[in-house]
Design a protein around this motif. Structure first.
Motif, PDB file in Angstrom:
ATOM      1  N   ARG A  99       0.854  -1.186   0.000  1.00 25.43           N
ATOM      2  CA  ARG A  99       0.000   0.000   0.000  1.00 25.43           C
ATOM      3  C   ARG A  99       0.889   1.234   0.000  1.00 25.43           C
ATOM      4  O   ARG A  99       1.913   1.266   0.654  1.00 25.43           O
ATOM      5  N   VAL A 100       0.466   2.254  -0.708  1.00 28.24           N
ATOM      6  CA  VAL A 100       1.194   3.514  -0.750  1.00 28.24           C
ATOM      7  C   VAL A 100       0.236   4.614  -0.333  1.00 28.24           C
ATOM      8  O   VAL A 100      -0.842   4.747  -0.913  1.00 28.24           O
ATOM      9  N   ALA A 101       0.619   5.369   0.668  1.00 29.21           N
ATOM     10  CA  ALA A 101      -0.243   6.447   1.151  1.00 29.21           C
ATOM     11  C   ALA A 101       0.038   7.735   0.383  1.00 29.21           C
ATOM     12  O   ALA A 101       1.173   8.009   0.029  1.00 29.21           O
ATOM     13  N   SER A 102      -1.014   8.512   0.145  1.00 33.39           N
ATOM     14  CA  SER A 102      -0.805   9.847  -0.401  1.00 33.39           C
ATOM     15  C   SER A 102      -0.408  10.747   0.766  1.00 33.39           C
ATOM     16  O   SER A 102      -0.529  10.371   1.921  1.00 33.39           O
ATOM     17  N   ILE A 111      -3.859   5.674   4.938  1.00 32.71           N
ATOM     18  CA  ILE A 111      -3.406   4.282   4.864  1.00 32.71           C
ATOM     19  C   ILE A 111      -4.532   3.385   4.388  1.00 32.71           C
ATOM     20  O   ILE A 111      -4.347   2.536   3.514  1.00 32.71           O
ATOM     21  N   LEU A 112      -5.724   3.569   4.944  1.00 29.75           N
ATOM     22  CA  LEU A 112      -6.852   2.707   4.583  1.00 29.75           C
ATOM     23  C   LEU A 112      -7.337   2.942   3.156  1.00 29.75           C
ATOM     24  O   LEU A 112      -7.840   2.026   2.512  1.00 29.75           O
ATOM     25  N   ASN A 113      -7.182   4.173   2.649  1.00 32.05           N
ATOM     26  CA  ASN A 113      -7.672   4.503   1.310  1.00 32.05           C
ATOM     27  C   ASN A 113      -6.579   4.527   0.253  1.00 32.05           C
ATOM     28  O   ASN A 113      -6.842   4.879  -0.896  1.00 32.05           O
ATOM     29  N   ALA A 114      -5.380   4.175   0.632  1.00 35.67           N
ATOM     30  CA  ALA A 114      -4.273   4.198  -0.321  1.00 35.67           C
ATOM     31  C   ALA A 114      -4.473   3.121  -1.386  1.00 35.67           C
ATOM     32  O   ALA A 114      -5.023   2.056  -1.107  1.00 35.67           O
ATOM     33  N   PRO A 115      -4.038   3.399  -2.599  1.00 39.30           N
ATOM     34  CA  PRO A 115      -4.182   2.403  -3.652  1.00 39.30           C
ATOM     35  C   PRO A 115      -3.280   1.198  -3.384  1.00 39.30           C
ATOM     36  O   PRO A 115      -2.202   1.327  -2.814  1.00 39.30           O
ATOM     37  N   ILE A 116      -3.750   0.038  -3.772  1.00 37.90           N
ATOM     38  CA  ILE A 116      -2.928  -1.171  -3.678  1.00 37.90           C
ATOM     39  C   ILE A 116      -2.068  -1.224  -4.936  1.00 37.90           C
ATOM     40  O   ILE A 116      -2.572  -1.130  -6.053  1.00 37.90           O
ATOM     41  N   VAL A 117      -0.776  -1.346  -4.734  1.00 40.30           N
ATOM     42  CA  VAL A 117       0.161  -1.387  -5.847  1.00 40.30           C
ATOM     43  C   VAL A 117       0.760  -2.782  -5.895  1.00 40.30           C
ATOM     44  O   VAL A 117       1.461  -3.191  -4.976  1.00 40.30           O
ATOM     45  N   ARG A 118       0.488  -3.485  -6.963  1.00 41.83           N
ATOM     46  CA  ARG A 118       0.956  -4.868  -7.099  1.00 41.83           C
ATOM     47  C   ARG A 118       2.376  -4.887  -7.648  1.00 41.83           C
ATOM     48  O   ARG A 118       2.693  -4.164  -8.582  1.00 41.83           O
ATOM     49  N   CYS A 119       3.194  -5.745  -7.061  1.00 38.68           N
ATOM     50  CA  CYS A 119       4.574  -5.916  -7.533  1.00 38.68           C
ATOM     51  C   CYS A 119       4.652  -6.817  -8.759  1.00 38.68           C
ATOM     52  O   CYS A 119       5.645  -6.806  -9.470  1.00 38.68           O
TER      53      CYS A 119
END
Length: 156
Positions: A99-102, A111-119
């Motif tokens: 997860r990456v936070a803005s 943290i809860l609304n951060a986009p999920i970034v797949r490796c």
């Protein structure tokens, strides 16, 4: 310009250019780095620091610092190979996503609304090559070139 001076300049330019590209893609292009993308950045930060030190260090230490920077660049390239292999599904990754936070606002909601970034799924490619693949290519070529210049500079 001597080969050692060229190697020292490349030891700074290669990771600086790759980090400029990565940070530009992130902050200008809106591509969020995954955890493995961050792993590739750490050796570049180290290489930039070592290369900068090589510009101010006494002459005997310069070659060692440049060689260490080259090995840091090669390390990032090796991580890039691994990451690209995960993206191309050649092998299983260590971590599938992060997860990456803005920045700004309530930390918990970020943290809860951060986009999920797949490796294991590249966000951007040029033809068949992902950003991890480009990092691997440029880092491995750059690190090898720096070490070759250092070796030839010692022979001269």
């Amino acid at each position: 310009m001597s080969r050692v001076i060229t190697a020292r300049s490349l030891a700074l330019a290669v990771p600086a250019a790759l980090m400029a590209g990565a940070l530009g893609a992130q902050f200008i292009g809106g591509l969020y780095p995954c955890e493995m993308c961050h792993w590739q950045r750490w050796p570049h930060y180290a290489a930039i620091t070592l290369a900068l030190l090589a510009f101010v260090a006494p002459r005997p230490a310069r070659g060692v610092l440049v060689a260490l920077a080259a090995f840091a660049i090669l390390t990032s390239g090796a991580i890039g190979v691994f990451h690209a292999g995960v993206e191309y599904h050649w092998w299983q990754g260590i971590t599938p996503c992060s997860r990456v936070a803005s920045h700004g606002g309530d930390a918990l909601s970020e943290i809860l609304n951060a986009p999920i970034v797949r490796c294991d799924a590249p966000q951007w490619t040029l033809g068949p090559i992902s950003l991890a693949g480009f990092n691997a290519l440029f880092s491995l070529a750059g690190g090898a070139t720096i070490l070759a210049l250092l070796a030839k500079g010692r022979q001269a």
